[in-house]
Design an enzyme around this catalytic site. Structure first.
Site, short mmCIF file in Angstrom:
data_model
loop_
_atom_site.label_atom_id
_atom_site.label_comp_id
_atom_site.label_asym_id
_atom_site.label_seq_id
_atom_site.Cartn_x
_atom_site.Cartn_y
_atom_site.Cartn_z
N THR A 1 1.09 -1.14 -0.05
CA THR A 1 -0.47 0.51 0.20
C THR A 1 1.08 0.95 -0.18
O THR A 1 2.24 0.92 0.72
CB THR A 1 -0.47 0.09 1.07
OG1 THR A 1 -1.55 -0.43 1.40
CG2 THR A 1 -1.46 1.38 1.13
N GLY B 1 2.84 -3.00 8.33
CA GLY B 1 2.88 -3.35 9.65
C GLY B 1 4.29 -3.97 9.67
O GLY B 1 4.43 -4.24 9.32
N GLU C 1 -5.96 -4.55 3.57
CA GLU C 1 -5.63 -5.77 2.73
C GLU C 1 -6.52 -5.46 1.56
O GLU C 1 -7.86 -7.08 1.10
CB GLU C 1 -6.57 -6.98 3.06
CG GLU C 1 -5.33 -7.77 4.74
CD GLU C 1 -4.21 -7.20 4.36
OE1 GLU C 1 -3.24 -6.61 2.85
OE2 GLU C 1 -3.12 -6.88 5.19
#
Length: 703
Positions: free
Chosen positions: A182, A221, A465
């Protein structure tokens, strides 16, 4: 189970039949009620109102738990994992609601590091049967979760040589991986990613850059403070030609002192609505060079002379995300919904409010039909989604086996189904958990209830996601393509063969009991799905034939396309639930209660989306009244088993971490005890000397 059940003689109530008699019986039940697997209460006896709900379930709770786990042996393994995790003080969740972001991050890293030691001590491996239960036991509050996706990306997309090099290093934590897809300006639409990887033939390297601020990787993350390496998705350029998005392994921090590598800018993106324990980060790349061997090359390869070689479909790069979406459905949507239902339903039989009949004591709020209608359909949905997740996992496993044989035929179906079901399940669960929170009244808004953290966690899953609306539309492309193929007599995947079947006639239901027939309500869902898909496909064709460009025509149909995908996913879920019930053994009461839940889930969908089913008269207005009557009747039936049904989810008190949802139902005592632990109750009030004291003394001097 270690549980003693008191049963009344057939046809009689508890001794005496009075409120006092029932209370005495429930109190005795409470004293006898025990658990062998960390469910016991630190406060003592089980609340009599909750204990009474467990006296006469219509089914074996233990057998239902085993069904959900996929067998008694799986239940045994899961409980052993939970016991091992919860008995270890390093994994304690006590007082986590009072921790700062830094404290939560440090605790998550501490747990992740300790978990490696724990796994070694227990003999657990990544490929062993225990591994899939660790995340549930830790409630996801552990660092390095993207490390697993980093490894999965290499395992799925890497060559044998790359797997042999990187996976052992990752498994031994000689590096910490992340997954950088992303971007600040681009998310689900991978083709729009702006990060570039230009192949330099002279040095046999790729030069990676984020050419502008919107190309910065954002949200990965473990990126902010933890990761040493990451899989970066970037547009591949060879001699000026773009070959689309490809994955590259990039080192971002030194393994020696954890400092950022040359050309790397990275950090934490700051506070979020949830996931405070995860260091979601940003990443900028400025002329960062990686070896040619660092492009994952199982299916795509750049040879030394710059020749580009592809094996299989371009969609293979979506495979990691497909696997993640399937896993996400269970861990980040269904299990939180199960937890929320457990908390809200247990609380709803402990909380008494108002009177159902004059002269009686205040009623359990779950005895009110409105409370049943808030909670019980979502309980049914938790079971429905558990079973659809099993269906999707089987579909993915079969597809992955084919891909391993270099047969990519199932890729479009896998991508479409993982996208559509990720979207519909997370969207439904986000709404359902919020309902559970509000159903608990004011106490539901306390962090100590456990519900706000579940609510924000699921809300986030609607975005990461893959943003849900985009995912719905990706599934829509697959469905429209399949519908057109089926209409032309061409073969389509087994999951969508219903599109080729003839249109059903009117609903044959004659009374409310007919709507308890899976054939009737499944047919209604199929009819709705076919109608919405076919009518939207027809609209698309009319627009295109009238001269509207394809992309403009698509945009003019997107609202209806999303409706069509939701109808398709709802149909598949109802159909799968009904087929699952049909396969169950009749003994033990499991099939009967599952049938009730399946009926409730299906009829709740018809009740809540009446317009879809009434639209073309497949169901008439009179029949809708019948369906509504059956739906409302089911609420009272399932209410009797509501507590045993959530007990079957088998969450320990430590896993729930809820003052409202504990197994013993001692709600008010636990709320008070936990509130007293707040640091604000032992610290000096920082506002007193500076603000309150001058304010109060000023007023006093005037007095």
């Amino acid at each position: 189970m270690g549980r003693v059940k008191l049963r009344c003689p057939q046809g009689q109530g508890p001794r005496g039949g009075t409120l006092a008699g029932r209370a005495r019986t429930a109190s005795r039940m409470a004293l006898l009620e025990t658990r062998k697997y960390s469910q016991g209460s630190a406060l003592g006896a089980v609340n009599p109102d909750l204990a009474s709900e467990r006296q006469t379930p219509s089914f074996s709770v233990e057998k239902l738990t085993a069904l959900l786990d996929g067998g008694e042996e799986n239940t045994r393994i899961r409980r052993a994992v939970v016991e091992a995790i919860e008995s270890d003080p390093v994994f304690s969740r006590e007082n986590q609601y009072f921790q700062s972001q830094n404290e939560k991050y440090e605790a998550a890293v501490r747990k992740a590091v300790h978990l490696q030691k724990k796994m070694h001590e227990m003999g657990w491996t990544e490929n062993g049967p225990e591994f899939k239960y660790i995340y549930r036991a830790l409630s996801g509050e552990v660092a390095f979760l993207l490390h697993t996706i980093f490894m999965r990306s290499i395992s799925v997309l890497g060559s044998d040589k790359q797997v042999a090099k990187w996976i052992p290093l990752a498994m031994q934590y000689q590096l910490i991986g992340s997954y950088a897809q992303t971007e600040l300006g681009h998310g689900t639409y991978l083709q729009g990613l702006e990060t570039t990887a230009v192949f330099d033939i002279a040095t046999q390297e790729f030069i990676l850059n984020t050419p502008q601020i919107s190309a910065m990787k954002w949200w990965p993350g473990d990126m902010g403070r933890s990761a040493t390496h990451t899989v970066v998705f970037a547009q591949l350029y060879i001699q000026g030609k773009c070959y689309g998005v490809h994955p590259f392994i990039v080192q971002i921090r030194s393994l020696w002192d954890h400092s950022l590598c040359p050309g790397i800018t990275a950090g934490d993106i700051g506070p979020k609505m949830s996931f405070e324990h995860i260091d979601n980060g940003y990443l900028m790349l400025q002329n960062v060079r990686v070896s040619r061997e660092n492009m994952l090359s199982k299916f795509c390869e750049v040879q030394p002379d710059g020749t580009y070689v592809r094996r299989g479909s371009q969609q293979i790069n979506y495979l990691t995300m497909t696997a993640v979406r399937v896993a996400l459905i269970s861990h980040e949507a269904v299990i939180p919904l199960m937890k929320a239902c457990t908390i809200a339903i247990r609380y709803s039989v402990v909380r008494r409010q108002s009177k159902l009949k004059p002269g009686e004591e205040e009623a359990k709020i779950l005895d009110f039909q409105t409370q049943q209608e808030k909670l019980l359909p979502h309980l049914a949905a938790a079971y429905a989604f558990h079973f659809i997740n099993n269906y999707l996992q089987d579909l993915f496993n079969r597809g992955y086996e084919e891909i391993q044989r270099e047969n990519f035929d199932m890729l479009p179906e896998l991508h479409a189904f993982s996208s559509g079901f990720k979207a519909i399940v997370t969207q439904y669960c986000a709404s359902a958990v919020e309902v559970c929170l509000r159903a608990c009244g004011g106490h539901g808004y306390s962090l100590l209830s456990g519900l706000p953290s579940l609510c924000t966690r699921i809300l986030a899953s609607c975005i990461y996601e893959g943003e849900n609306t985009i995912l719905f539309l990706q599934t829509a492309r697959f469905l429209i393509k399949c519908f057109m193929a089926a209409s032309a007599g061409h073969p389509v995947p087994p999951s969508v063969t219903y599109l080729a079947a003839g249109k059903p006639g009117k609903c044959p239901a004659k009374n409310k009991f007919d709507f308890l027939s899976p054939d009737i309500y499944t047919q209604a869902y199929r009819h709705a799905a076919v109608r919405l898909i076919s009518s939207t496909a027809a609209k698309l064709q009319v627009l295109i034939q009238s001269g509207v460009k394809k992309h403009d025509a698509w945009n003019e149909c997107t609202v209806q396309l999303v409706q069509a995908v939701k109808a398709h996913c709802h149909y598949i879920t109802v159909k799968n639930f009904a087929e699952t019930v049909e396969r169950l053994e009749a003994k033990g009461g499991i099939q009967k209660i599952m049938k009730h839940l399946c009926d409730l889930f299906a009829l709740h969908g018809i009740f809540s989306n009446a317009g879809v089913f009434l639209h073309d008269g497949h169901i008439s207005g009179a029949q809708m009244d019948m369906a509504t009557a059956s739906y409302l009747d089911l609420l009272a039936v399932i209410r009797k088993d509501a507590v045993p049904l959530v007990d079957a989810f088998d969450f320990t008190d430590k896993t729930l971490n809820s003052a409202l949802g504990s197994y013993d139902g001692q709600v008010y005592q636990r709320l008070y005890e936990w509130a007293r632990k707040s640091p604000t109750n032992t610290q000096i009030n920082p506002a007193y000397e500076r603000y309150l004291k001058p304010l109060l003394h000023k007023k006093l001097s005037k007095l």
